[in-house]
Design a protein around this motif. Structure first.
Motif, PDB file in Angstrom:
ATOM      1  N   GLU A   1       2.122   1.975  -3.525  1.00  0.00           N
ATOM      2  CA  GLU A   1       1.356   2.554  -4.245  1.00  0.00           C
ATOM      3  C   GLU A   1       0.904   4.042  -3.794  1.00  0.00           C
ATOM      4  O   GLU A   1       0.891   5.012  -4.884  1.00  0.00           O
ATOM      5  N   MET A   2       1.054   4.414  -2.560  1.00  0.00           N
ATOM      6  CA  MET A   2       1.230   5.794  -2.925  1.00  0.00           C
ATOM      7  C   MET A   2       2.250   6.079  -3.346  1.00  0.00           C
ATOM      8  O   MET A   2       2.838   7.775  -3.946  1.00  0.00           O
TER       9      MET A   2
ATOM     10  N   ARG B   1      -8.226   2.162   4.482  1.00  0.00           N
ATOM     11  CA  ARG B   1      -6.461   2.127   2.617  1.00  0.00           C
ATOM     12  C   ARG B   1      -7.420   3.446   1.892  1.00  0.00           C
ATOM     13  O   ARG B   1      -8.601   3.342   1.987  1.00  0.00           O
TER      14      ARG B   1
ATOM     15  N   ALA C   1      -1.315  10.146   3.760  1.00  0.00           N
ATOM     16  CA  ALA C   1      -2.054   9.840   2.747  1.00  0.00           C
ATOM     17  C   ALA C   1      -4.012   9.986   3.657  1.00  0.00           C
ATOM     18  O   ALA C   1      -4.386  11.012   2.197  1.00  0.00           O
TER      19      ALA C   1
ATOM     20  N   MET D   1      -3.339   4.898  -2.198  1.00  0.00           N
ATOM     21  CA  MET D   1      -3.040   3.682  -1.816  1.00  0.00           C
ATOM     22  C   MET D   1      -3.936   2.672  -2.569  1.00  0.00           C
ATOM     23  O   MET D   1      -3.446   1.587  -2.408  1.00  0.00           O
ATOM     24  N   LYS D   2      -4.834   3.138  -3.168  1.00  0.00           N
ATOM     25  CA  LYS D   2      -5.992   2.609  -3.375  1.00  0.00           C
ATOM     26  C   LYS D   2      -5.473   2.462  -5.485  1.00  0.00           C
ATOM     27  O   LYS D   2      -6.089   2.434  -6.033  1.00  0.00           O
TER      28      LYS D   2
ATOM     29  N   ASN E   1       4.977   2.407   8.043  1.00  0.00           N
ATOM     30  CA  ASN E   1       3.548   2.404   6.784  1.00  0.00           C
ATOM     31  C   ASN E   1       1.786   2.932   7.551  1.00  0.00           C
ATOM     32  O   ASN E   1       2.087   3.178   6.873  1.00  0.00           O
TER      33      ASN E   1
ATOM     34  N   SER F   1       0.650  -1.138  -0.017  1.00  0.00           N
ATOM     35  CA  SER F   1      -0.519   0.151  -0.318  1.00  0.00           C
ATOM     36  C   SER F   1       0.588   0.972  -0.199  1.00  0.00           C
ATOM     37  O   SER F   1       1.108   2.300  -0.860  1.00  0.00           O
ATOM     38  N   SER F   2       2.280   1.092   0.722  1.00  0.00           N
ATOM     39  CA  SER F   2       3.040   2.867   0.559  1.00  0.00           C
ATOM     40  C   SER F   2       3.438   2.654  -0.330  1.00  0.00           C
ATOM     41  O   SER F   2       4.279   3.607  -1.227  1.00  0.00           O
TER      42      SER F   2
ATOM     43  N   ARG G   1       0.390   6.220   5.925  1.00  0.00           N
ATOM     44  CA  ARG G   1      -1.426   5.917   5.741  1.00  0.00           C
ATOM     45  C   ARG G   1      -1.804   6.593   6.849  1.00  0.00           C
ATOM     46  O   ARG G   1      -3.086   7.797   6.542  1.00  0.00           O
TER      47      ARG G   1
END
Length: 412
Positions: A61-62, A399, A313, A403-404, A306, A58-59, A310
């Motif tokens: 992706e960011m 999330r 984000a 991050m998506k 991480n 997810s990180s 979040r």
């Protein structure tokens, strides 16, 4: 952009980020990319940091959405497999379990990168942001007003911001100025951290030995290298730290059950006492907290940075939405949204890591049995295993959009 000399009128910005660790720099870049005039406030410090960070999917992706991942990827090693070995030598032990990223249709759960490389790339990106001013100074005092926060720096410069973000670590001045209380606790443990070269390839496996004192974890780095986090009692940590390189390498090989073959210590060694911290709220009085200003816990499961990313984000998304709605970005309404968005994630991660850590320290048989049974089920029950893997990367229910794969809107 670098601030001019002192003696001029206050520098007025939309957002001031205090603290220039990875969370702080990522936060400043994110807000500047959204068109907010942003100040990044922190003294210049040494860029060398021998530790590493496992950036979960997810990180990653960011960082892709911020256009930073292409520069980071060559310095990182994928974590395609995560192996847990019960080395407690207790009566009740869990079976060995391997989590495989391919079950989630991912190349890797994340990527491990040395902090010195990550920090250098983020610092370079900060210099290239037209809406970002870097103030190489210490935030001395913060005065909270009705419309802004006034930040006096130790070089005489004053910065005024509608929203101030504390990314300044566990002794956060922003948190103190906002009047946010914390809960703190200590563990009878220290972490010895260093990097290693080894004879046997790691094959992108992250291997975590659960011992009586807590995890002994080897995480891949590019080539035949790995980073080590060895959690032991403080006296043992200091003893290990003082060993000659050859003796320390042999002791690490023994503790790793020779799974990586002959080892060689590469670089410096660092030792940290372990403890935890949780802020009572992550936002108050025109101030929001991210990273270790809001939460600190042991280096288990690659959750620390991480969780901080979040925070970044989620805050970026909430503040960008508030701007679109014409709402004051430092208002109580916006800060309440941030608190509600982050509290479940922070509480679940802090509690989970604390319980796992304490379960390794206790000799109570019911606790050992529960832990072993949980790992056994995770290894045998596919849906449970995949759920744990997905939630380990980041909780699906909280999330952030960044991050998506979604981008945040810029100012029109």
């Amino acid at each position: 952009m670098t601030a001019k000399s002192a003696g001029k009128s206050p520098a007025k910005v939309d957002v001031a980020v205090v603290g220039a660790g990875p969370s702080g720099m990522a936060c400043a870049i994110l807000f500047a990319r959204q068109g907010f005039s942003t100040a990044l406030i922190a003294p210049s410090g040494p860029s060398e940091d021998g530790r590493t960070t496992a950036l979960l999917d997810s990180s990653v992706e960011m960082l892709k959405n911020l256009g930073l991942w292409d520069a980071i990827r060559p310095h990182a090693a994928p974590l395609s497999h995560m192996r847990i070995i019960d080395a407690t030598e207790r009566l009740i032990r869990a079976p060995e379990i391997v989590f495989d990223a391919s079950e989630l249709k991912l190349e890797a759960f994340g990527y491990n990168v040395e902090n010195k490389d990550l920090n250098a790339i983020l610092a370079k990106a900060c210099k290239g942001e037209k809406d970002l001013q870097r103030f190489n100074a210490l935030a001395d005092t913060l005065t909270i007003g009705a419309q802004s926060v006034s930040i006096s720096l130790d070089n005489g410069v004053i910065v005024e911001a509608a929203l101030t973000i504390g990314a300044d670590g566990r002794r956060s001045k922003v948190r103190d100025a906002a009047g946010i209380e914390v809960s703190e606790w200590r563990y009878p443990q220290s972490a010895l951290v260093l990097n290693l070269e080894h004879h046997v390839p790691h094959y992108n496996h992250s291997t975590e030995f659960h011992t009586r004192s807590d995890p002994f974890t080897l995480v891949p780095l590019p080539g035949r290298r790995s980073s080590l986090v060895c959690v032991v009692d403080p006296d043992t940590a200091e003893t290990l730290k003082r060993l000659p390189d050859e003796e320390l390498a042999l002791e690490i090989e023994r503790r790793a059950q020779s799974a990586y073959g002959a080892m060689k210590v590469a670089g410096s060694r660092q030792c940290y006492p372990l403890g935890g911290l949780s802020a009572k709220t992550v936002a108050r009085n025109r101030c929001a907290l991210v990273g270790e200003a809001a939460h600190v816990f042991p280096p288990i499961g690659a959750q620390g940075l991480n969780l901080g990313l979040r925070d970044v984000a989620a805050l970026g998304e909430i503040v960008a939405n508030a701007r679109q709605q014409g709402i004051d970005i430092g208002s109580g309404e916006v800060l309440s949204r941030y608190e509600r968005a982050r509290r479940p994630d922070i509480l679940s991660r802090t509690t989970g890591v604390d319980l796992l850590n304490r379960s390794l320290l206790t000799d109570l048989l019911p606790v050992q049995l529960a832990r072993s049974a949980g790992l056994y089920l995770a290894g045998k029950v596919g849906p449970l295993r995949r759920l744990l893997m997905r939630e380990g990367i980041a909780p699906m229910f909280s999330r952030p959009r960044l991050m998506k794969g979604f981008s945040l809107p810029r100012a029109s």
